[in-house]
Structure formats: C-alpha cells, structure tokens
Enzyme design. Structure first.
Site, mmCIF file in Angstrom:
data_model
loop_
_atom_site.group_PDB
_atom_site.id
_atom_site.type_symbol
_atom_site.label_atom_id
_atom_site.label_comp_id
_atom_site.label_asym_id
_atom_site.label_seq_id
_atom_site.Cartn_x
_atom_site.Cartn_y
_atom_site.Cartn_z
ATOM 1 N N TRP A 115 0.837 -1.199 0.000
ATOM 2 C CA TRP A 115 0.000 0.000 0.000
ATOM 3 C C TRP A 115 0.879 1.260 0.000
ATOM 4 O O TRP A 115 0.666 2.190 -0.766
ATOM 5 C CB TRP A 115 -0.925 -0.016 1.218
ATOM 6 C CG TRP A 115 -1.879 1.145 1.320
ATOM 7 C CD1 TRP A 115 -2.198 2.052 0.344
ATOM 8 C CD2 TRP A 115 -2.646 1.516 2.471
ATOM 9 N NE1 TRP A 115 -3.125 2.967 0.820
ATOM 10 C CE2 TRP A 115 -3.413 2.655 2.108
ATOM 11 C CE3 TRP A 115 -2.772 0.992 3.762
ATOM 12 C CZ2 TRP A 115 -4.276 3.285 3.025
ATOM 13 C CZ3 TRP A 115 -3.632 1.606 4.653
ATOM 14 C CH2 TRP A 115 -4.383 2.742 4.283
ATOM 15 N N ASP A 118 1.596 -8.303 -1.075
ATOM 16 C CA ASP A 118 0.167 -7.978 -1.066
ATOM 17 C C ASP A 118 -0.031 -6.572 -1.612
ATOM 18 O O ASP A 118 0.631 -5.627 -1.176
ATOM 19 C CB ASP A 118 -0.388 -8.056 0.354
ATOM 20 C CG ASP A 118 -1.852 -7.655 0.408
ATOM 21 O OD1 ASP A 118 -2.708 -8.516 0.150
ATOM 22 O OD2 ASP A 118 -2.142 -6.473 0.709
ATOM 23 N N TYR A 124 -4.316 0.945 -5.000
ATOM 24 C CA TYR A 124 -3.121 1.559 -4.419
ATOM 25 C C TYR A 124 -2.399 2.378 -5.493
ATOM 26 O O TYR A 124 -1.702 1.850 -6.338
ATOM 27 C CB TYR A 124 -2.187 0.499 -3.853
ATOM 28 C CG TYR A 124 -2.721 -0.282 -2.680
ATOM 29 C CD1 TYR A 124 -3.858 0.133 -1.984
ATOM 30 C CD2 TYR A 124 -2.080 -1.438 -2.249
ATOM 31 C CE1 TYR A 124 -4.337 -0.592 -0.907
ATOM 32 C CE2 TYR A 124 -2.556 -2.162 -1.160
ATOM 33 C CZ TYR A 124 -3.679 -1.740 -0.498
ATOM 34 O OH TYR A 124 -4.152 -2.475 0.575
ATOM 35 N N HIS A 139 -12.048 -6.598 -1.587
ATOM 36 C CA HIS A 139 -11.358 -5.580 -0.813
ATOM 37 C C HIS A 139 -12.303 -4.842 0.136
ATOM 38 O O HIS A 139 -12.879 -3.810 -0.203
ATOM 39 C CB HIS A 139 -10.684 -4.596 -1.769
ATOM 40 C CG HIS A 139 -9.643 -3.741 -1.134
ATOM 41 N ND1 HIS A 139 -8.847 -2.876 -1.863
ATOM 42 C CD2 HIS A 139 -9.243 -3.604 0.153
ATOM 43 C CE1 HIS A 139 -8.015 -2.253 -1.047
ATOM 44 N NE2 HIS A 139 -8.247 -2.663 0.184
ATOM 45 N N SER A 184 -10.611 -9.515 2.168
ATOM 46 C CA SER A 184 -9.989 -8.603 3.114
ATOM 47 C C SER A 184 -11.132 -7.943 3.867
ATOM 48 O O SER A 184 -12.047 -7.400 3.236
ATOM 49 C CB SER A 184 -9.141 -7.565 2.370
ATOM 50 O OG SER A 184 -8.496 -6.693 3.265
#
Length: 328
Positions: free
Chosen positions: A21, A51, A56, A122, A153
């Site tokens: 991220w 990941d 992002y 997500h 997630s």
C-alpha cells in the site's frame, strides 16, 4: 525466513511478507526509486509474498511490482491483489460479474501476468457476505483461469467469521497487531479448523508500534495518518488501527521497556504477531530499502517470553481495549 503453510492451497510462504500500500499512495510521497529499492530489498531478504490492490495509487503499486519482478526474473513470489474499492459506491450490486471481470483483467495487465495468484474482495460491505452469488461469480473467474485462489480482506471479525463459511475462500486478511488482538479470541480457531490462511495487515498500527512518533510528529497532507484520523476517507480502523493517536503514544511508552536488546519496537510488534500459529503471513509496509530489510529481520527474533506477552496484554487491556475492542 521461516515459512508457514498458506492455508489449504498446498503452498507455503515466508512468514513476513511485503505490504505494498505504502508504495502506491496515501502514505505521503514515495518516489519510484525508493519503492523499487524497497521491493528488491524485501525479496533479497527472503520475502516471497507481496500484497497489493488495484486502488493503491490507481494501479501504481501493481505496476511497480510487475516492473521489479521483470527486472529480477526467475521464480515469482506469491502476489496477492484486491478488487472492489474502485467502485464509486460500496454496494453489493457493484460486485457484478461484469465489474469483477473488469477489475481482474485490469490487475492482470498491471501485474503483467496471465493468472492472479490470489484475488481478495477488498473490504466489501458487510451485507455482501450474505450473498453467495458474489462468491459464485469469483468461482467463474477461477474456472476461466484468470484467478488461482480467492479470499477476502475484511474490516470486522464478524465478517471474517462469515467469510470462512464459504468452502472455497482460501484466505482472510484482517487487521491484527498488539493494539488489535481480538481476532485471536475466536476467529483464529475457526480459520485453523477450516484451514484458511490468515494475512495480518496493519501490523505496526500505521507506524504507532514503531515507537518513532511523538505528539508533534507531522504527516504529509497526502498521508492517511493525516487525512483519515476520524475516518473521513475510509474506515478509521485502517489508520493507527483505530486507536486515538495520543492514546496510542502513551501505550507505546509502556511498551518501550519490553523491546529486546538489539531489536526495534517495530520488530517486537512483528514478532508478537508471529507468536500466533494461525497467522500465515504478516505484511508490514515499507517506503524504502532500510525499512524492508528491518521488517524481514524481525523473523529472526527469538519467541517472546510469557512475561512479555502478558505485559503486552496488560497494556492493551489498560490503555487500548476500550477504544477498539468491540468496534471491529
């Protein structure tokens, strides 16, 4: 770097991975050179799990990963990405077959691969977990060869518990650290019973558990630690793990005497997470090579003593629990 089984998929990964991220956006300015150096340093240190997510940096993180992997050649690490947050509004209807396919195909292009190792929904709305047709749509993507495995997630422990009821959910990613230990109460047992991989994110509570911040620390305007303090942009639990900043700083001072000689507080925080066998991989972020190397080195720390574990639990109970325990 020790490896752990990644759930039931028949593959193991190093217990410390790389959370990408920070090299995408929302953590202040990180230039391409530093991001690329961080990725190389992590991979050189034995990291084999990365990941990322399609949002992002609007794909920047995925593209940087693809660039580094192309430069290195050889065996690819396990790369997990996420989809769903590109939707203008989070609704179950947004997770249509058309949208999911478009998200996946975009990530395939960004990552320059034919198949995604792991696709994670997500942090979708809670109600989505009660719509099996969404998971059936992801199954179609597996059948088409676009995705090898899929998971979720989540923001809340309750979402994680619901997600593992779906038999082909291979992994659950959630916030787990010394300031957010609730998943260990019930969810970890369920994940182990169903052989579901657990990915621990926000392991340093957005840097609070690095011990480097002060009351007068200033963050860039583009850093979520500045613009999401009260959940203005996304779930506040993603910023400092939902702990009020000043409360977290006070708790960190209680933790400081527990840091082993030769280690950093960040490494202590990562080693705490690795004390839980249910965790498959922990994914600290890194904005430069030095941070990536230090994160990977935490795997070499010896197990924490019962006394240290009890002391950390006591600090959580006294300082942090009232602010976060029942929220997520």
């Amino acid at each position: 770097m020790q490896s752990r089984p990644f759930g039931r998929i028949g593959r193991s990964v190093g217990e410390i991975g790389f959370g990408a991220w920070a090299i995408g956006d929302a953590w202040g300015q990180v230039d391409d050179a530093d991001a690329i150096a961080a990725l190389h340093a992590a991979l050189d240190a034995g990291v084999d799990f990365i990941d990322t997510a399609d949002v992002y940096g609007d794909g920047r993180s995925e593209r940087l990963i693809a660039r580094v992997l192309k430069e290195r050649g050889g065996e690819r690490p396990f790369v997990a990405t996420k989809a769903g947050r590109r939707l203008p509004q989070q609704t179950v209807a947004g997770y249509s077959a058309e949208n999911l396919t478009a998200f996946v195909e975009r990530s395939l292009r960004n990552l320059e691969t034919d198949t995604l190792d792991l696709l994670q929904l997500h942090c979708p709305p809670t109600d989505l977990y009660y719509h099996p047709e969404v998971f059936e749509r992801v199954e179609r993507l597996v059948e088409q060869g676009k995705v090898r495995h899929y998971g979720v997630s989540v923001e809340r422990v309750e979402e994680a518990l619901k997600a593992v009821e779906y038999p082909n959910v291979a992994s659950v990613q959630l916030i787990f650290n010394a300031f957010r230990p609730r998943p260990a109460e019930l969810f970890f047992r369920q994940a182990q019973a169903k052989r579901v991989a657990v990915i621990a994110r926000v392991p340093l509570a957005s840097g609070l558990l690095s011990g480097k911040f002060r009351p007068d620390t200033r963050f860039e305007a583009s850093d979520h630690r500045q613009f999401n303090r009260k959940g203005e942009a996304f779930d506040v639990g993603e910023t400092f793990a939902g702990v009020p900043y000043e409360v977290g700083l006070a708790a960190v001072e209680k933790i400081r005497p527990l840091v082993p000689d030769g280690a950093t507080m960040a490494q202590l925080a990562l080693r705490w997470i690795l004390m839980f066998d249910a965790v498959s991989v922990v994914i600290p972020g890194a904005r430069n090579a030095q941070q990536a190397q230090a994160n990977a080195a935490a795997a070499a720390l010896p197990p924490l003593s019962d006394e240290v574990m009890q002391a950390l639990a006591g600090i959580y109970d006294e300082h942090i629990r009232p602010h976060v325990h029942q929220r997520w």
